[in-house]
Each structure stands twice: as C-alpha cells, then as structure tokens.
Design an enzyme around this catalytic site. Structure first.
Site, PDB file in Angstrom:
ATOM      1  N   TYR A 183      -1.346  -0.341  10.640  1.00 24.53           N
ATOM      2  CA  TYR A 183      -1.558  -0.840   9.275  1.00 24.53           C
ATOM      3  C   TYR A 183      -0.391  -0.415   8.387  1.00 24.53           C
ATOM      4  CZ  TYR A 183      -3.572  -1.101   4.538  1.00 24.53           C
ATOM      5  OH  TYR A 183      -3.784  -1.364   3.205  1.00 24.53           O
ATOM      6  N   SER A 199       0.860  -1.192   0.000  1.00 20.87           N
ATOM      7  CA  SER A 199       0.000   0.000   0.000  1.00 20.87           C
ATOM      8  C   SER A 199       0.889   1.232   0.000  1.00 20.87           C
ATOM      9  CB  SER A 199      -0.871   0.020   1.257  1.00 20.87           C
ATOM     10  OG  SER A 199      -1.491   1.289   1.396  1.00 20.87           O
TER      11      SER A 199
END
Ligand code: NDP
Length: 279
Positions: free
Chosen positions: A162, A148
């Site tokens: 995250y 990501s």
C-alpha cells in the site's frame, strides 16, 4: 459559497469516506459532480445526501464503475463529458489496501496482493488521468490525487505494498504536474494521516476496529500530536483548496500533508532522554 459554479468535477471513490465528503462539498459549492464507486447502495446514499442539501438533480451524475477496468474508466469520462459538456476537476481519490488472510506482511505477503493494490491505487490513476487529459487541457483544469503519509520517508512494513503505491503516486503527481502545467493544468495531491472512513472494513477489519484504532492513536501524542483523527470533511476541505485556482494557483506538483502532525514525530524523540541519562 459558490466558488465552483460552472465547473464540472469527477470524484472517484465517492461512494464512501473522503470521496463522498468531497463530492458533497463540491456540489454544495456550485460544481456539477460525477460520483462513482462499485457499491450502488452506498453510491445512492451519496447522491441522496447531495440532493437533500438542496442541489438540483441535474447537477449530480452517479456512475457505478469498477476503476480496476478500463471500460469502467472510459464510462466515467465519456458519460461525464456527455452529460455536463466538459471536465474541469479530476479527483483521483479511490484507493484501498489488501491484507493477507494469513497475516503475512512485508516481503512475505503474496505478490498477488501487490498486483491488486497497484492496479487500483496507481495504475487506474495513471490511465484515468490519461483519458481525462485532453478534456482537462481544454478546460485548463485541476487534478487532485489522494495519497497518504504512508508514502513518506518512513518504513511501512505492515502495509508495504500500500505504502509503495502512495510513494509512486507522489512521483506521478510531481512528474505529471510539470508535464501538464505547460498546458495550463495543475496537478497536486493531499497526503492524509488517520481518517475515520470505511477503509478499515474495506480491507477486512471487523466492524468498529478502525474506529477503536483511531481512538487509541488519538490518545497518544506521539501518534497524532493534535489529539484527533481526521473526519472525511477535513481532507475534502484540502482537496477543494487544491482544486480552487483562486486560492492555490501557485501550488504545483505538491503533496499537502494533512495528518494532525503524525509524520513529524521520530521514534527516538518520543523517549524522555533526560530521565534515561540521569537515572
Ligand atoms: P473508503 O473505503 O471509505 O472509500 C474508498 C472509496 O474507493 C470507496 O468509494 C470505494 O468504492 C472506492 N473504491 C475502492 N476500490 C475501487 C474500485 N476497484 N473501483 C471503484 N472504486 C473503488 O476509504 P477512504 O475514504 O479512507 O479512502 C480514500 C482515499 O484516501 C484512498 O486513496 C486512501 O488510500 C486514502 N487515505 C485514507 C486514509 C484513511 O486513514 N482513511 C489515510 C490516508 C490516505 P466502492 O467500495 O463502492 O467500490
């Protein structure tokens, strides 16, 4: 196009979102695919979509499994090889985030959330890749990890744990790429920006909120310069490119950013400095 004919692909997190689009794309392009997730209803929806595209039933294996467990991972590798005979492509796509019920973020978020997200986004990738390694070496195969832009250089206080998993995943991609290229196996990853998937609901956002957020971000050039959030197929196409040795053979250990330009913008460049200096 049948560019993956004769290849076997295991795509984690293919009961929804990016993984679903990837499983369907691989199957349409000739691969035999193992699709997986914990939600059996959604997993069956993926399987049905593949079958409706005219793919023979013998080309798709659906295995419900929890990737947070080693048993689930063993099942995925063993049943794939038992059914299809070998493994050419591993897509480590499954991932999620955990938000705190009390809205705590950054260092204030309980470390139990850190443990949970590390287990699925990072530890499961490490152990599943370990379990797949010998099969991938035998097939001179490919690994594509789904990272990501959250793992990049900018701070991510709102989703720190995250983001940490994705930064660590990028290091895993680089280091395993060098370790495995000696054996003829390529490892790369894709770093998406905003993609409209089930991830919002998976992390506890009310139905429709993720889409609303994506619409807002699309309307702001400093958030998504190309003016459009991605659809899962946009990322699946990058994954397929990285898994296609004919197209990407010279790319080793890279993370390809696919974010419509989002990560290129620095906050200080979004203000009209000229008007500030002349006012
Ligand atoms: P979705 O929530 O739509 O899909 C996530 C998939 O992961 C589901 O199939 C889910 O299956 C699976 N999964 C989650 N936890 C587990 C588990 N414990 N065991 C097995 N499977 C699991 O999200 P996305 O498609 O958006 O996410 C895919 C990847 O893309 C993730 O790694 C995410 O971090 C990354 N990403 C997403 C972005 C976005 O904006 N959507 C942006 C950047 C990266 P099930 O629920 O059936 O278990």
């Amino acid at each position: 196009m049948n560019r993956f004919a004769g290849k076997v692909a295991l795509v984690t997190g293919s009961s929804n979102g990016i993984g679903r689009a990837t499983g369907i794309l691989f199957a349409q392009e000739g691969a035999k695919v193992t699709i997986t997730g914990r939600n059996t209803k959604r997993l069956e929806e993926t399987r049905q979509t593949i079958l409706k595209a005219g793919i023979p039933e013998s080309h798709v294996l659906a295995i419900p499994a929890d990737l947070a467990t080693e048993e689930g991972q063993d099942k995925l590798i063993n049943e794939t090889v038992k059914r299809f005979g070998h493994l050419n492509i591993l897509v480590n796509n499954a991932g999620t985030a955990f938000s705190d019920a009390e809205g705590r973020i950054g260092l204030d978020q309980p470390v139990s959330d850190f443990d949970k997200v590390m287990r699925i986004n990072l530890r499961s990738v490490v152990t599943l890749t370990q379990k797949a390694k010998d099969h991938l070496i035998k097939a001179k195969g490919e690994v594509v990890n789904v990272s990501s832009i959250a793992g990049g250089q900018q701070a991510m206080t709102g989703a720190m744990y995250y983001a940490m998993t994705k930064s660590a995943l990028d290091q895993f991609t680089r280091s395993t790429a060098i370790g495995l290229i000696d054996h003829g196996v390529r490892v790369n990853s894709v770093s998406p920006g905003v993609v409209v998937t089930g991830i919002g609901e998976a992390i506890g956002m009310p139905e429709g909120s993720f889409e609303k957020m994506a619409e807002f971000l699309e309307s702001r050039k400093e958030c998504i310069p190309c003016g459009k959030a991605a659809q899962p197929i946009d990322i699946a196409n990058v994954i397929a490119f990285l898994a296609d040795r004919k197209l990407s053979s010279y790319i080793i250990g890279q993370s390809i950013v696919a974010d419509g330009g989002s990560s290129l913008i620095m906050g200080m460049n979004t203000v009209d400095m000229n008007s500030i200096l002349t006012s």
